[in-house]
Write a protein that holds these residues in place. Structure first.
Motif, PDB file in Angstrom:
ATOM      1  N   ASN A 193       9.178  19.561 -13.944  1.00 43.87           N
ATOM      2  CA  ASN A 193       8.897  20.842 -13.318  1.00 43.87           C
ATOM      3  C   ASN A 193       7.768  20.615 -12.321  1.00 43.87           C
ATOM      4  O   ASN A 193       6.648  20.267 -12.711  1.00 43.87           O
ATOM      5  CB  ASN A 193       8.485  21.867 -14.377  1.00 43.87           C
ATOM      6  N   ASP A 194       8.039  20.798 -11.031  1.00 42.32           N
ATOM      7  CA  ASP A 194       7.035  20.559  -9.995  1.00 42.32           C
ATOM      8  C   ASP A 194       5.762  21.381 -10.216  1.00 42.32           C
ATOM      9  O   ASP A 194       4.674  20.956  -9.827  1.00 42.32           O
ATOM     10  CB  ASP A 194       7.601  20.875  -8.608  1.00 42.32           C
ATOM     11  N   ASP A 195       5.886  22.543 -10.850  1.00 36.69           N
ATOM     12  CA  ASP A 195       4.714  23.390 -11.085  1.00 36.69           C
ATOM     13  C   ASP A 195       3.678  22.727 -11.991  1.00 36.69           C
ATOM     14  O   ASP A 195       2.507  23.091 -11.970  1.00 36.69           O
ATOM     15  CB  ASP A 195       5.123  24.725 -11.707  1.00 36.69           C
ATOM     16  N   GLY A 249      14.272  10.525  -8.466  1.00 38.65           N
ATOM     17  CA  GLY A 249      13.688  10.979  -7.213  1.00 38.65           C
ATOM     18  C   GLY A 249      12.202  11.288  -7.304  1.00 38.65           C
ATOM     19  O   GLY A 249      11.697  12.142  -6.582  1.00 38.65           O
ATOM     20  N   GLY A 250      11.493  10.591  -8.176  1.00 37.62           N
ATOM     21  CA  GLY A 250      10.060  10.839  -8.346  1.00 37.62           C
ATOM     22  C   GLY A 250       9.749  11.991  -9.272  1.00 37.62           C
ATOM     23  O   GLY A 250       8.604  12.411  -9.388  1.00 37.62           O
ATOM     24  N   ARG A 251      10.777  12.486  -9.947  1.00 41.90           N
ATOM     25  CA  ARG A 251      10.620  13.611 -10.867  1.00 41.90           C
ATOM     26  C   ARG A 251      11.197  13.248 -12.245  1.00 41.90           C
ATOM     27  O   ARG A 251      12.197  13.814 -12.683  1.00 41.90           O
ATOM     28  CB  ARG A 251      11.316  14.840 -10.307  1.00 41.90           C
ATOM     29  N   PRO A 252      10.544  12.307 -12.935  1.00 35.71           N
ATOM     30  CA  PRO A 252      11.071  11.884 -14.236  1.00 35.71           C
ATOM     31  C   PRO A 252      10.869  12.944 -15.310  1.00 35.71           C
ATOM     32  O   PRO A 252       9.877  13.682 -15.290  1.00 35.71           O
ATOM     33  CB  PRO A 252      10.249  10.626 -14.554  1.00 35.71           C
ATOM     34  N   ASP A 253      11.813  13.026 -16.218  1.00 32.68           N
ATOM     35  CA  ASP A 253      11.672  13.922 -17.364  1.00 32.68           C
ATOM     36  C   ASP A 253      10.498  13.459 -18.223  1.00 32.68           C
ATOM     37  O   ASP A 253      10.055  12.311 -18.141  1.00 32.68           O
ATOM     38  CB  ASP A 253      12.930  13.893 -18.230  1.00 32.68           C
ATOM     39  N   VAL A 254      10.012  14.356 -19.071  1.00 30.18           N
ATOM     40  CA  VAL A 254       9.032  13.991 -20.085  1.00 30.18           C
ATOM     41  C   VAL A 254       9.828  13.715 -21.363  1.00 30.18           C
ATOM     42  O   VAL A 254      10.670  14.523 -21.764  1.00 30.18           O
ATOM     43  CB  VAL A 254       8.010  15.118 -20.329  1.00 30.18           C
ATOM     44  N   VAL A 255       9.594  12.568 -21.972  1.00 36.32           N
ATOM     45  CA  VAL A 255      10.301  12.170 -23.190  1.00 36.32           C
ATOM     46  C   VAL A 255       9.310  12.213 -24.353  1.00 36.32           C
ATOM     47  O   VAL A 255       8.210  11.671 -24.260  1.00 36.32           O
ATOM     48  CB  VAL A 255      10.900  10.753 -23.049  1.00 36.32           C
ATOM     49  N   PHE A 256       9.700  12.884 -25.424  1.00 35.05           N
ATOM     50  CA  PHE A 256       8.885  12.986 -26.629  1.00 35.05           C
ATOM     51  C   PHE A 256       9.445  11.996 -27.649  1.00 35.05           C
ATOM     52  O   PHE A 256      10.653  11.960 -27.878  1.00 35.05           O
ATOM     53  CB  PHE A 256       8.916  14.410 -27.178  1.00 35.05           C
ATOM     54  N   MET A 257       8.565  11.205 -28.231  1.00 36.60           N
ATOM     55  CA  MET A 257       9.011  10.135 -29.120  1.00 36.60           C
ATOM     56  C   MET A 257       8.271  10.201 -30.455  1.00 36.60           C
ATOM     57  O   MET A 257       7.141  10.676 -30.524  1.00 36.60           O
ATOM     58  CB  MET A 257       8.791   8.776 -28.449  1.00 36.60           C
ATOM     59  N   ALA A 258       8.939   9.717 -31.506  1.00 37.51           N
ATOM     60  CA  ALA A 258       8.356   9.653 -32.843  1.00 37.51           C
ATOM     61  C   ALA A 258       8.548   8.249 -33.390  1.00 37.51           C
ATOM     62  O   ALA A 258       9.524   7.573 -33.059  1.00 37.51           O
ATOM     63  CB  ALA A 258       9.018  10.670 -33.768  1.00 37.51           C
ATOM     64  N   TYR A 259       7.622   7.828 -34.223  1.00 32.80           N
ATOM     65  CA  TYR A 259       7.690   6.493 -34.809  1.00 32.80           C
ATOM     66  C   TYR A 259       8.730   6.461 -35.917  1.00 32.80           C
ATOM     67  O   TYR A 259       8.632   7.178 -36.913  1.00 32.80           O
ATOM     68  CB  TYR A 259       6.324   6.096 -35.364  1.00 32.80           C
ATOM     69  N   ASP A 260       9.753   5.686 -35.721  1.00 29.62           N
ATOM     70  CA  ASP A 260      10.818   5.500 -36.701  1.00 29.62           C
ATOM     71  C   ASP A 260      11.446   4.141 -36.408  1.00 29.62           C
ATOM     72  O   ASP A 260      12.457   4.052 -35.719  1.00 29.62           O
ATOM     73  CB  ASP A 260      11.851   6.611 -36.594  1.00 29.62           C
ATOM     74  N   PRO A 261      10.820   3.066 -36.899  1.00 25.58           N
ATOM     75  CA  PRO A 261      11.266   1.729 -36.518  1.00 25.58           C
ATOM     76  C   PRO A 261      12.717   1.429 -36.877  1.00 25.58           C
ATOM     77  O   PRO A 261      13.399   0.725 -36.134  1.00 25.58           O
ATOM     78  CB  PRO A 261      10.304   0.792 -37.244  1.00 25.58           C
ATOM     79  N   THR A 262      13.219   1.974 -37.969  1.00 21.64           N
ATOM     80  CA  THR A 262      14.608   1.725 -38.346  1.00 21.64           C
ATOM     81  C   THR A 262      15.558   2.341 -37.326  1.00 21.64           C
ATOM     82  O   THR A 262      16.502   1.704 -36.863  1.00 21.64           O
ATOM     83  CB  THR A 262      14.897   2.289 -39.751  1.00 21.64           C
ATOM     84  N   ASP A 313       2.505  11.075  -6.946  1.00 16.26           N
ATOM     85  CA  ASP A 313       3.132  10.398  -5.815  1.00 16.26           C
ATOM     86  C   ASP A 313       4.648  10.346  -6.042  1.00 16.26           C
ATOM     87  O   ASP A 313       5.142   9.468  -6.748  1.00 16.26           O
ATOM     88  CB  ASP A 313       2.559   8.991  -5.672  1.00 16.26           C
ATOM     89  N   TYR A 314       5.366  11.294  -5.461  1.00 20.39           N
ATOM     90  CA  TYR A 314       6.822  11.365  -5.627  1.00 20.39           C
ATOM     91  C   TYR A 314       7.503  10.140  -5.036  1.00 20.39           C
ATOM     92  O   TYR A 314       8.528   9.696  -5.539  1.00 20.39           O
ATOM     93  CB  TYR A 314       7.373  12.643  -4.984  1.00 20.39           C
ATOM     94  N   HIS A 315       6.944   9.596  -3.988  1.00 21.01           N
ATOM     95  CA  HIS A 315       7.545   8.428  -3.332  1.00 21.01           C
ATOM     96  C   HIS A 315       7.443   7.183  -4.217  1.00 21.01           C
ATOM     97  O   HIS A 315       8.405   6.442  -4.369  1.00 21.01           O
ATOM     98  CB  HIS A 315       6.888   8.178  -1.974  1.00 21.01           C
ATOM     99  N   GLN A 316       6.285   6.958  -4.806  1.00 21.83           N
ATOM    100  CA  GLN A 316       6.081   5.765  -5.637  1.00 21.83           C
ATOM    101  C   GLN A 316       7.046   5.727  -6.818  1.00 21.83           C
ATOM    102  O   GLN A 316       7.545   4.678  -7.185  1.00 21.83           O
ATOM    103  CB  GLN A 316       4.644   5.702  -6.146  1.00 21.83           C
ATOM    104  N   GLY A 317       7.309   6.859  -7.421  1.00 22.87           N
ATOM    105  CA  GLY A 317       8.223   6.911  -8.564  1.00 22.87           C
ATOM    106  C   GLY A 317       9.630   7.305  -8.171  1.00 22.87           C
ATOM    107  O   GLY A 317      10.404   7.772  -8.996  1.00 22.87           O
TER     108      GLY A 317
END
Length: 87
Positions: free
Chosen positions: A38-40, A56-69, A47-51
């Motif tokens: 969300n640009d807001d 297109g320089g707008r990556p999602d946010v990924v939520f992660m949890a520890y679960d090695p298996t 830096d939209y160009h660098q990513g």
């Protein structure tokens, strides 16, 4: 450093969907949810160009949890950064 986090009580994290979700999967974290960019709420001076190669320089946010298996199973299936739930 990321492998030390669970030993010190770090069992959740969030990151931009760049190369990080795959790296974190190798440390035992599994994606559990995703939030569309969300640009807001972009960080100051983002830096939209660098990513540009990441949605297109707008990556999602990924939520992660520890679960090695589960992380190991996802990596074997080629799904290291694929969340199981979307928001």
């Amino acid at each position: 450093m990321i492998r030390q986090a669970p030993r010190l009580g770090g069992h959740r994290l969030d990151c931009f969907d760049t190369v990080l979700p795959t790296l974190y999967a190798y440390a035992g974290f599994v994606a559990v949810a995703r939030l569309a960019w969300n640009d807001d709420y972009a960080p100051d001076n983002w830096d939209y160009h660098q990513g540009g190669r990441f949605n297109g320089g707008r990556p999602d946010v990924v939520f992660m949890a520890y679960d090695p298996t589960m992380a190991e199973a996802c990596i074997r299936q080629g799904r290291g950064s694929t969340p199981t739930t979307t928001t």
